[in-house]
Design a protein around this motif. Sequence first.
Motif, PDB file in Angstrom:
ATOM      1  N   UNK A 131      -7.635   5.122  10.870  1.00 46.69           N
ATOM      2  CA  UNK A 131      -7.167   4.060  11.821  1.00 46.69           C
ATOM      3  C   UNK A 131      -5.936   4.490  11.874  1.00 46.69           C
ATOM      4  N   UNK A 132      -4.659   4.180  10.566  1.00 47.87           N
ATOM      5  CA  UNK A 132      -3.381   3.857  10.557  1.00 47.87           C
ATOM      6  C   UNK A 132      -2.516   5.282  11.153  1.00 47.87           C
ATOM      7  N   UNK A 133      -1.873   4.303  11.320  1.00 48.75           N
ATOM      8  CA  UNK A 133      -1.017   5.529  12.114  1.00 48.75           C
ATOM      9  C   UNK A 133      -0.495   6.547  12.481  1.00 48.75           C
ATOM     10  N   UNK A 134      -0.375   7.361  13.131  1.00 49.01           N
ATOM     11  CA  UNK A 134      -0.038   9.053  12.664  1.00 49.01           C
ATOM     12  C   UNK A 134      -0.714  10.051  11.582  1.00 49.01           C
ATOM     13  N   UNK A 171      -1.535   3.135   0.708  1.00 51.82           N
ATOM     14  CA  UNK A 171      -1.768   2.312  -0.641  1.00 51.82           C
ATOM     15  C   UNK A 171      -2.504   0.808  -0.315  1.00 51.82           C
ATOM     16  N   UNK A 172      -1.545  -0.082   0.067  1.00 51.48           N
ATOM     17  CA  UNK A 172      -1.642  -1.520   0.571  1.00 51.48           C
ATOM     18  C   UNK A 172      -2.472  -1.773   1.584  1.00 51.48           C
ATOM     19  N   UNK A 173      -3.439  -0.914   1.795  1.00 56.49           N
ATOM     20  CA  UNK A 173      -4.461  -1.010   2.795  1.00 56.49           C
ATOM     21  C   UNK A 173      -5.490  -0.341   1.952  1.00 56.49           C
ATOM     22  N   UNK A 174      -5.834   0.700   2.643  1.00 56.88           N
ATOM     23  CA  UNK A 174      -7.710   2.175   2.439  1.00 56.88           C
ATOM     24  C   UNK A 174      -7.476   1.124   0.565  1.00 56.88           C
ATOM     25  N   UNK A 175      -6.580   1.987  -0.587  1.00 59.77           N
ATOM     26  CA  UNK A 175      -6.711   1.899  -1.617  1.00 59.77           C
ATOM     27  C   UNK A 175      -6.607   0.764  -2.916  1.00 59.77           C
ATOM     28  N   UNK A 176      -5.648  -0.092  -1.413  1.00 55.77           N
ATOM     29  CA  UNK A 176      -6.164  -2.153  -2.128  1.00 55.77           C
ATOM     30  C   UNK A 176      -7.510  -2.216  -1.620  1.00 55.77           C
ATOM     31  N   UNK A 177      -7.990  -2.128  -0.548  1.00 56.87           N
ATOM     32  CA  UNK A 177      -9.131  -2.290  -0.288  1.00 56.87           C
ATOM     33  C   UNK A 177     -10.677  -1.965  -1.142  1.00 56.87           C
ATOM     34  N   UNK A 178     -10.185  -0.452  -1.538  1.00 59.37           N
ATOM     35  CA  UNK A 178     -11.496  -0.064  -2.842  1.00 59.37           C
ATOM     36  C   UNK A 178     -10.893  -0.644  -3.947  1.00 59.37           C
ATOM     37  N   UNK A 179     -10.220  -1.559  -4.081  1.00 54.70           N
ATOM     38  CA  UNK A 179      -9.799  -1.434  -5.813  1.00 54.70           C
ATOM     39  C   UNK A 179     -11.082  -2.824  -6.040  1.00 54.70           C
ATOM     40  N   UNK A 180      -9.999  -3.329  -4.451  1.00 57.17           N
ATOM     41  CA  UNK A 180     -10.765  -5.141  -5.008  1.00 57.17           C
ATOM     42  C   UNK A 180     -12.027  -4.839  -4.331  1.00 57.17           C
TER      43      UNK A 180
END
Length: 214
Positions: A131-134, A171-180
């Motif tokens: 869903x991220x741009x590009x 990094x700030x979206x999918x990865x950070x959400x997965x870590x949390x």
Amino acid sequence: MSRRTVNRTILALVGLGLLLGAALVLLGGLDAYGRLGVTPPHWWPLTSPDQPVLSAASRAKWSARSWWWPVAIALPALVVLGCLWWLFAQLRRGGPAGVDLPSPAAPGEPHFALHVRSRAVEEAIEAETVALPDVDRVTVRVTGAARRPEVRAVLRLAPGADTAALVTAYRDGPVEHARRSLGLPALPAQLRLRMSRPRKERAARAKSRGPRVR
């Protein structure tokens, strides 16, 4: 098709073949056809305890054919190579089936194990990343061990994409959400970027190949 599905299919087919072969040998060795009064077809193998798998007439008949020996050698060789390929595929290290999560139990309380499927983690990251741009396409794999998982992603970007902004968003979206969500703040994540061809170039390449004949 996942490796687990392929393994189960191969094992089921091999097991079925061995079961049928063992049943034929058992029925012939016990003379079950004669005791039951059943007359099997003339081409049926092992109809009596004294009958060999291939009779002398059959051996002479097939060995006289020019294609018999190449087939007799090539077929077992292909079976052996296929078994070796399957064995090496199993020995090759793959990702864990699941991820072990830290227990939220308080000190002094009994701990309980938390486990989440690796595919569920992959699908969650893929759904958020695409869903991220590009981003044209994304493939996420969980590797490592169940207690020390790693996330590896391959992103195919649209032409002219802002890679720096995309890396930050990933990094700030999918990865950070997965870590949390997993309770793993130090979850390692690797990212590989690939650029998609422009639409005009893809259309030109498809046109140069010509129409497909069905």
